[in-house]
Design an enzyme around this catalytic site. Sequence first.
Site, PDB file in Angstrom:
ATOM      1  N   GLU A  53      -6.140  -5.787   4.132  1.00 27.34           N
ATOM      2  CA  GLU A  53      -6.251  -6.971   3.269  1.00 27.34           C
ATOM      3  C   GLU A  53      -7.462  -6.869   2.349  1.00 27.34           C
ATOM      4  N   GLY A 108       2.767  -3.024   8.206  1.00 22.31           N
ATOM      5  CA  GLY A 108       3.074  -3.348   9.599  1.00 22.31           C
ATOM      6  C   GLY A 108       4.499  -3.882   9.702  1.00 22.31           C
ATOM      7  N   ARG A 120     -24.779 -10.614  35.753  1.00 22.72           N
ATOM      8  CA  ARG A 120     -25.438  -9.330  35.967  1.00 22.72           C
ATOM      9  C   ARG A 120     -26.934  -9.508  36.211  1.00 22.72           C
ATOM     10  N   THR A 155       0.822  -1.212   0.000  1.00 24.44           N
ATOM     11  CA  THR A 155       0.000   0.000   0.000  1.00 24.44           C
ATOM     12  C   THR A 155       0.860   1.269   0.000  1.00 24.44           C
TER      13      THR A 155
HETATM   14  C1  LIG Z   1      -6.441  -7.711  21.809  1.00 22.86           C
HETATM   15  C2  LIG Z   1      -5.212  -8.122  20.972  1.00 22.86           C
HETATM   16  C3  LIG Z   1      -5.515  -9.135  19.786  1.00 22.86           C
HETATM   17  C4  LIG Z   1      -4.245  -9.443  19.023  1.00 22.86           C
HETATM   18  C5  LIG Z   1      -4.571 -10.230  17.803  1.00 22.86           C
HETATM   19  C6  LIG Z   1      -3.441 -10.173  16.838  1.00 22.86           C
HETATM   20  C7  LIG Z   1      -3.945 -10.579  15.499  1.00 22.86           C
HETATM   21  C8  LIG Z   1      -3.299  -9.748  14.468  1.00 22.86           C
HETATM   22  C9  LIG Z   1      -3.731 -10.240  13.146  1.00 22.86           C
HETATM   23  C10 LIG Z   1      -3.047  -9.461  12.122  1.00 22.86           C
HETATM   24  C11 LIG Z   1      -3.377  -9.965  10.799  1.00 22.86           C
HETATM   25  C12 LIG Z   1      -3.025  -9.327   9.758  1.00 22.86           C
HETATM   26  C13 LIG Z   1      -2.274  -8.077   9.804  1.00 22.86           C
HETATM   27  C14 LIG Z   1      -2.771  -7.098   8.815  1.00 22.86           C
HETATM   28  C15 LIG Z   1      -2.248  -7.402   7.470  1.00 22.86           C
HETATM   29  C16 LIG Z   1      -2.738  -6.388   6.507  1.00 22.86           C
HETATM   30  C17 LIG Z   1      -1.892  -6.457   5.297  1.00 22.86           C
HETATM   31  C18 LIG Z   1      -2.449  -5.673   4.134  1.00 22.86           C
HETATM   32  O1  LIG Z   1      -3.413  -4.985   4.214  1.00 22.86           O
HETATM   33  S1  LIG Z   1      -1.594  -5.900   2.696  1.00 22.86           S
HETATM   34  C19 LIG Z   1      -2.400  -4.938   1.495  1.00 22.86           C
HETATM   35  C20 LIG Z   1      -3.692  -5.551   1.063  1.00 22.86           C
HETATM   36  N1  LIG Z   1      -4.224  -4.853  -0.045  1.00 22.86           N
HETATM   37  C21 LIG Z   1      -5.321  -5.207  -0.632  1.00 22.86           C
HETATM   38  O2  LIG Z   1      -5.979  -6.154  -0.236  1.00 22.86           O
HETATM   39  C22 LIG Z   1      -5.673  -4.464  -1.878  1.00 22.86           C
HETATM   40  C23 LIG Z   1      -7.051  -4.794  -2.397  1.00 22.86           C
HETATM   41  N2  LIG Z   1      -7.084  -4.695  -3.830  1.00 22.86           N
HETATM   42  C24 LIG Z   1      -6.985  -5.779  -4.659  1.00 22.86           C
HETATM   43  O3  LIG Z   1      -6.853  -6.903  -4.205  1.00 22.86           O
HETATM   44  C25 LIG Z   1      -7.078  -5.533  -6.140  1.00 22.86           C
HETATM   45  O4  LIG Z   1      -6.616  -4.308  -6.501  1.00 22.86           O
HETATM   46  C26 LIG Z   1      -8.518  -5.714  -6.647  1.00 22.86           C
HETATM   47  C27 LIG Z   1      -8.841  -7.207  -6.573  1.00 22.86           C
HETATM   48  C28 LIG Z   1      -9.543  -4.940  -5.844  1.00 22.86           C
HETATM   49  C29 LIG Z   1      -8.633  -5.240  -8.093  1.00 22.86           C
HETATM   50  O5  LIG Z   1      -7.543  -5.698  -8.816  1.00 22.86           O
HETATM   51  P1  LIG Z   1      -7.428  -5.471 -10.380  1.00 22.86           P
HETATM   52  O6  LIG Z   1      -6.174  -6.109 -10.871  1.00 22.86           O
HETATM   53  O7  LIG Z   1      -7.648  -4.042 -10.674  1.00 22.86           O
HETATM   54  O8  LIG Z   1      -8.579  -6.405 -10.753  1.00 22.86           O
HETATM   55  P2  LIG Z   1      -9.811  -6.434 -11.649  1.00 22.86           P
HETATM   56  O9  LIG Z   1     -10.991  -6.086 -10.814  1.00 22.86           O
HETATM   57  O10 LIG Z   1      -9.609  -5.708 -12.938  1.00 22.86           O
HETATM   58  O11 LIG Z   1      -9.719  -7.979 -11.895  1.00 22.86           O
HETATM   59  C30 LIG Z   1      -8.911  -8.592 -12.872  1.00 22.86           C
HETATM   60  C31 LIG Z   1      -9.131 -10.086 -12.762  1.00 22.86           C
HETATM   61  O12 LIG Z   1      -8.338 -10.587 -11.692  1.00 22.86           O
HETATM   62  C32 LIG Z   1      -9.134 -11.303 -10.786  1.00 22.86           C
HETATM   63  N3  LIG Z   1      -8.532 -11.163  -9.456  1.00 22.86           N
HETATM   64  C33 LIG Z   1      -8.379 -10.039  -8.736  1.00 22.86           C
HETATM   65  N4  LIG Z   1      -7.752 -10.335  -7.588  1.00 22.86           N
HETATM   66  C34 LIG Z   1      -7.481 -11.645  -7.614  1.00 22.86           C
HETATM   67  C35 LIG Z   1      -6.852 -12.519  -6.702  1.00 22.86           C
HETATM   68  N5  LIG Z   1      -6.380 -12.097  -5.524  1.00 22.86           N
HETATM   69  N6  LIG Z   1      -6.746 -13.812  -7.044  1.00 22.86           N
HETATM   70  C36 LIG Z   1      -7.239 -14.276  -8.206  1.00 22.86           C
HETATM   71  N7  LIG Z   1      -7.859 -13.481  -9.113  1.00 22.86           N
HETATM   72  C37 LIG Z   1      -7.977 -12.192  -8.809  1.00 22.86           C
HETATM   73  C38 LIG Z   1     -10.480 -10.664 -10.904  1.00 22.86           C
HETATM   74  O13 LIG Z   1     -11.483 -11.524 -10.441  1.00 22.86           O
HETATM   75  C39 LIG Z   1     -10.551 -10.432 -12.391  1.00 22.86           C
HETATM   76  O14 LIG Z   1     -10.855 -11.658 -12.981  1.00 22.86           O
HETATM   77  P3  LIG Z   1     -11.671 -11.707 -14.351  1.00 22.86           P
HETATM   78  O15 LIG Z   1     -11.874 -13.161 -14.609  1.00 22.86           O
HETATM   79  O16 LIG Z   1     -10.844 -10.998 -15.369  1.00 22.86           O
HETATM   80  O17 LIG Z   1     -12.984 -11.005 -14.097  1.00 22.86           O
HETATM   81  C1  LIG Z   2      -4.159  -1.570  10.559  1.00 20.02           C
HETATM   82  C2  LIG Z   2      -3.772  -1.646   9.114  1.00 20.02           C
HETATM   83  C3  LIG Z   2      -2.708  -2.454   8.747  1.00 20.02           C
HETATM   84  C4  LIG Z   2      -2.284  -2.501   7.417  1.00 20.02           C
HETATM   85  N1  LIG Z   2      -1.199  -3.255   7.078  1.00 20.02           N
HETATM   86  C5  LIG Z   2      -0.729  -3.233   5.805  1.00 20.02           C
HETATM   87  C6  LIG Z   2       0.450  -3.951   5.456  1.00 20.02           C
HETATM   88  O1  LIG Z   2       1.059  -4.630   6.274  1.00 20.02           O
HETATM   89  N2  LIG Z   2       0.885  -3.854   4.175  1.00 20.02           N
HETATM   90  C7  LIG Z   2       0.247  -3.124   3.232  1.00 20.02           C
HETATM   91  O2  LIG Z   2       0.704  -3.083   2.091  1.00 20.02           O
HETATM   92  N3  LIG Z   2      -0.896  -2.462   3.528  1.00 20.02           N
HETATM   93  C8  LIG Z   2      -1.390  -2.477   4.788  1.00 20.02           C
HETATM   94  N4  LIG Z   2      -2.547  -1.804   5.109  1.00 20.02           N
HETATM   95  C9  LIG Z   2      -3.242  -1.038   4.084  1.00 20.02           C
HETATM   96  C10 LIG Z   2      -4.566  -1.655   3.682  1.00 20.02           C
HETATM   97  O3  LIG Z   2      -4.387  -2.826   2.968  1.00 20.02           O
HETATM   98  C11 LIG Z   2      -5.378  -0.634   2.889  1.00 20.02           C
HETATM   99  O4  LIG Z   2      -5.664   0.451   3.730  1.00 20.02           O
HETATM  100  C12 LIG Z   2      -6.643  -1.282   2.369  1.00 20.02           C
HETATM  101  O5  LIG Z   2      -6.360  -2.162   1.318  1.00 20.02           O
HETATM  102  C13 LIG Z   2      -7.688  -0.244   1.902  1.00 20.02           C
HETATM  103  O6  LIG Z   2      -7.158   0.570   0.935  1.00 20.02           O
HETATM  104  P1  LIG Z   2      -7.244   2.160   1.006  1.00 20.02           P
HETATM  105  O7  LIG Z   2      -6.668   2.585   2.300  1.00 20.02           O
HETATM  106  O8  LIG Z   2      -6.636   2.645  -0.242  1.00 20.02           O
HETATM  107  O9  LIG Z   2      -8.769   2.502   1.018  1.00 20.02           O
HETATM  108  P2  LIG Z   2      -9.569   3.279  -0.106  1.00 20.02           P
HETATM  109  O10 LIG Z   2      -9.653   2.427  -1.316  1.00 20.02           O
HETATM  110  O11 LIG Z   2      -9.032   4.638  -0.278  1.00 20.02           O
HETATM  111  O12 LIG Z   2     -10.994   3.309   0.573  1.00 20.02           O
HETATM  112  C14 LIG Z   2     -11.678   4.501   0.943  1.00 20.02           C
HETATM  113  C15 LIG Z   2     -13.170   4.316   0.682  1.00 20.02           C
HETATM  114  O13 LIG Z   2     -13.400   4.239  -0.721  1.00 20.02           O
HETATM  115  C16 LIG Z   2     -14.201   3.119  -1.047  1.00 20.02           C
HETATM  116  N5  LIG Z   2     -13.794   2.604  -2.369  1.00 20.02           N
HETATM  117  C17 LIG Z   2     -12.528   2.453  -2.849  1.00 20.02           C
HETATM  118  N6  LIG Z   2     -12.549   1.941  -4.088  1.00 20.02           N
HETATM  119  C18 LIG Z   2     -13.851   1.748  -4.412  1.00 20.02           C
HETATM  120  C19 LIG Z   2     -14.527   1.216  -5.546  1.00 20.02           C
HETATM  121  N7  LIG Z   2     -13.863   0.761  -6.609  1.00 20.02           N
HETATM  122  N8  LIG Z   2     -15.863   1.170  -5.531  1.00 20.02           N
HETATM  123  C20 LIG Z   2     -16.549   1.582  -4.452  1.00 20.02           C
HETATM  124  N9  LIG Z   2     -15.958   2.077  -3.332  1.00 20.02           N
HETATM  125  C21 LIG Z   2     -14.635   2.157  -3.310  1.00 20.02           C
HETATM  126  C22 LIG Z   2     -13.930   2.115   0.066  1.00 20.02           C
HETATM  127  O14 LIG Z   2     -15.022   1.238   0.230  1.00 20.02           O
HETATM  128  C23 LIG Z   2     -13.743   3.026   1.281  1.00 20.02           C
HETATM  129  O15 LIG Z   2     -15.024   3.312   1.808  1.00 20.02           O
HETATM  130  C24 LIG Z   2      -2.976  -1.752   6.427  1.00 20.02           C
HETATM  131  C25 LIG Z   2      -4.080  -0.958   6.799  1.00 20.02           C
HETATM  132  C26 LIG Z   2      -4.476  -0.902   8.124  1.00 20.02           C
HETATM  133  C27 LIG Z   2      -5.639  -0.033   8.501  1.00 20.02           C
END
Ligand SMILES: CCCCCCCCCC/C=C\CCCCCC(=O)SCCNC(=O)CCNC(=O)[C@H](O)C(C)(C)COP(=O)(O)OP(=O)(O)OC[C@H]1O[C@@H](n2cnc3c(N)ncnc32)[C@H](O)[C@@H]1OP(=O)(O)O
Ligand SMILES: Cc1cc2nc3c(=O)[nH]c(=O)nc-3n(C[C@H](O)[C@H](O)[C@H](O)COP(=O)(O)OP(=O)(O)OC[C@H]3O[C@@H](n4cnc5c(N)ncnc54)[C@H](O)[C@@H]3O)c2cc1C
Length: 663
Positions: free
Chosen positions: A424, A177, A310, A138
Amino acid sequence: MERVDHLAHERNKSEFDVDAMKIVWAGSPHAFELSDRISKLVASDPGFRKDNRTMLSRKDLFKNTLRKAAYAWKTIVDLHLSEEEAAKLRFYVDEPAYTDLHWGMFVPAIKGQGTDEQQQKWLPLAYKMQIIGCYAQTELGHGSNVQGLETTATFDPQTDEFIIHSPTLTSSKWWPGGLGKVATHAIAYARLIVGGRDYGVNGFIVQLRSLEDHSPLPGITVGDIGMKFGNGAYNTMDNGVLQFDHVRIPRDQMLMRVSQVTREGKYKQSDVPRQLVYGTMVYVRQTIVADASCALSRAVCIATRYSAVRRQFGSQNGGPETQVIDYKTQQSRLFPLLASAYAFRFIGEWLKWLYTDVTQRLQANDFSTLPEAHACTAGLKSLTTTATADGIEECRKLCGGHGYLCSSGLPELFAVYVPACTYEGDNTVLLLQVARFLMKTVSQLGVKKPVGTIGYMTRVDHLMQCRCGVQRAEDWLNPSALLEAFEARAARMSVACAQNLSNFDNPEEGFAELSADLVEAAVAHCQLIIVSKFIEKLQQEIPGKGVKQQLEVLCNIYTLFLLHKHQGDFLSTGCITPKHASLANDQLRSLYSQVRPNAIALVDAFNYTDHFLGSILGCYDGNVYPKLYEAAWEDPLNDSVVPDGYHQYIRPLLKQQIRTARL
Ligand SMILES: CCCCCCCCCC/C=C\CCCCCC(=O)SCCNC(=O)CCNC(=O)[C@H](O)C(C)(C)COP(=O)(O)OP(=O)(O)OC[C@H]1O[C@@H](n2cnc3c(N)ncnc32)[C@H](O)[C@@H]1OP(=O)(O)O
Ligand SMILES: Cc1cc2nc3c(=O)[nH]c(=O)nc-3n(C[C@H](O)[C@H](O)[C@H](O)COP(=O)(O)OP(=O)(O)OC[C@H]3O[C@@H](n4cnc5c(N)ncnc54)[C@H](O)[C@@H]3O)c2cc1C
């Protein structure tokens, strides 16, 4: 002194074998033994104390997390724990830390997207924690839109290196993270530029900090992004910011399973779908679904035990007042959450199976189930995290005023959990992915046979016109009736969206215009998956006196609660009539009465230690009031009777008021 169990009378009421249910909840006798042993080990070790988290400053909190992570690692090494045991230990330590990203994303990214040679080089270092990794995808400007990332990785054929660069402010990595203060390495996602051509986003292993003195390497600017929501909570994590200034890395640090760049500067695409670049996200979404039941069951355990302790109103002839768990309103808010915790436990188990299956197929170059695996992980991640975050907050309210105290454990649990709705993959963005999958399925009906979780669409003609056969409230206990109602609702909502979409000349425009309806259709589909997998689970043999019966009650509660909550969908699509809805509600009330005597035993089956629960309200013995009273006096504000600041701010005020009064 002998400990009094204030909930003993509740435990005595239970109608099933709690020990057998513990095994069902854990997944197997082995999983139960492991979980039980490791949770007790963590609970009994003062090194893992966590009750002071909400009172520490950010710096002290973070240092304490570093200490605990190092202590956990030492324990793992000293006791020769297996990988499975080590993962459990980190889980029960219960503190978000850089290690979550190291083990949860960095290692899986190398495993999933690295070549065999890359795995052989990097994994041993990561397994021994000789390097610490994070997942840097991100950016400040883009999170959801992965294709919009701006960081570049330009191949330099002269030196056989990639130049990693952040061309704009918005291209700064933001959120990863572990990045802020700890990680020595990152899997950084960047646009691959070869010979001036942009080949889209790919992962690269980049060293960030010196392995000698931890200082950032030349060209790297890195730090923490600042305080996040809540006290303690996710502030134990160093979510970071990172900028690259023309940082050079060897060519072989591009993760090359999906595509490669040769020494000569030729780009090559493997025989695997490009979407495998997103593979780590699919893996983590699956683990997040499995985790949802842990977080929700924790909150439910606290709220259920406290609701039995409670008492409020209803005293008869000077007798005790009513336990709040006996109020029907309390039951109708609490028991669906209890049922959801079990439903999510089983869907998490099933999704793990699906993920393992798709991984094995991918290894054999069978990519046919990848779209379904993506839709299931995305949709179920969205559904379970939304319901869990909302459920934890509902549990806080179910505990009245005391739920708002940090010592209830619920505020911190909520603050730690709620970002799961965003990280995620934002939950709405993920549901839109499910909707795309559904619309594609509907458009291909008659051409391509829907299978797996979308298999019900093969009966779409029947599902579009079938009528609900329920005549009495008990008829709603028939799994076929429930399943057909959910299938008909999901099919009808998808088909209606597809028909509306066909009115648009430009399908993308139509998709954007109808996106709110599409999200609802996606929710209906995902709820159907959870319901059908819960029902399937109950078709298996489940040992233990009364265990299966309890699970049937919970399955029916989960399903009928959804039907009641979303009755607008069921009614407007004509799947049921108002009479059916009313019968479902009657049945639901009767199920609440059946679960009531078993409620405490059903949360005991989670087998959580008091340490893990971290809640005075949820403690096993129910001895809530003395503990709350004692805990209040532990607060640093009570260190002195007269507070710091009295002379500066209170006394002058009081004196001034006296002078004003005399005037
Ligand atoms: C009290 C104490 C408690 C303690 C507990 C502790 C626990 C802690 C636990 C912690 C756990 C985790 C820590 C946090 C980790 C967080 C890490 C992150 O956030 S990492 C960043 C994550 N980011 C995202 O998830 C981004 C989201 N966006 C996307 O995934 C993509 O951009 C999209 C899927 C939204 C769009 O992608 P794009 O390429 O633009 O896709 P299209 O829509 O055009 O699709 C094209 C085609 O691809 C297929 N597709 C898309 N994604 C996938 C995939 N992942 N796998 C397979 N196929 C995929 C999609 O379906 C389309 O298919 P078609 O057939 O062409 O339609
Ligand atoms: C605690 C925490 C830990 C994280 N850890 C990691 C990490 O380890 N590594 C990493 O790479 N990232 C990490 N992230 C980032 C995280 O994966 C992103 O914040 C997440 O994927 C959402 O993306 P964004 O922030 O761009 O939200 P945005 O996409 O900007 O979302 C803002 C608003 O826009 C809306 N929106 C966006 N696109 C569309 C659409 N196409 N149609 C309709 N509505 C839409 C959403 O629903 C939301 O309401 C972390 C985030 C948090 C909060």
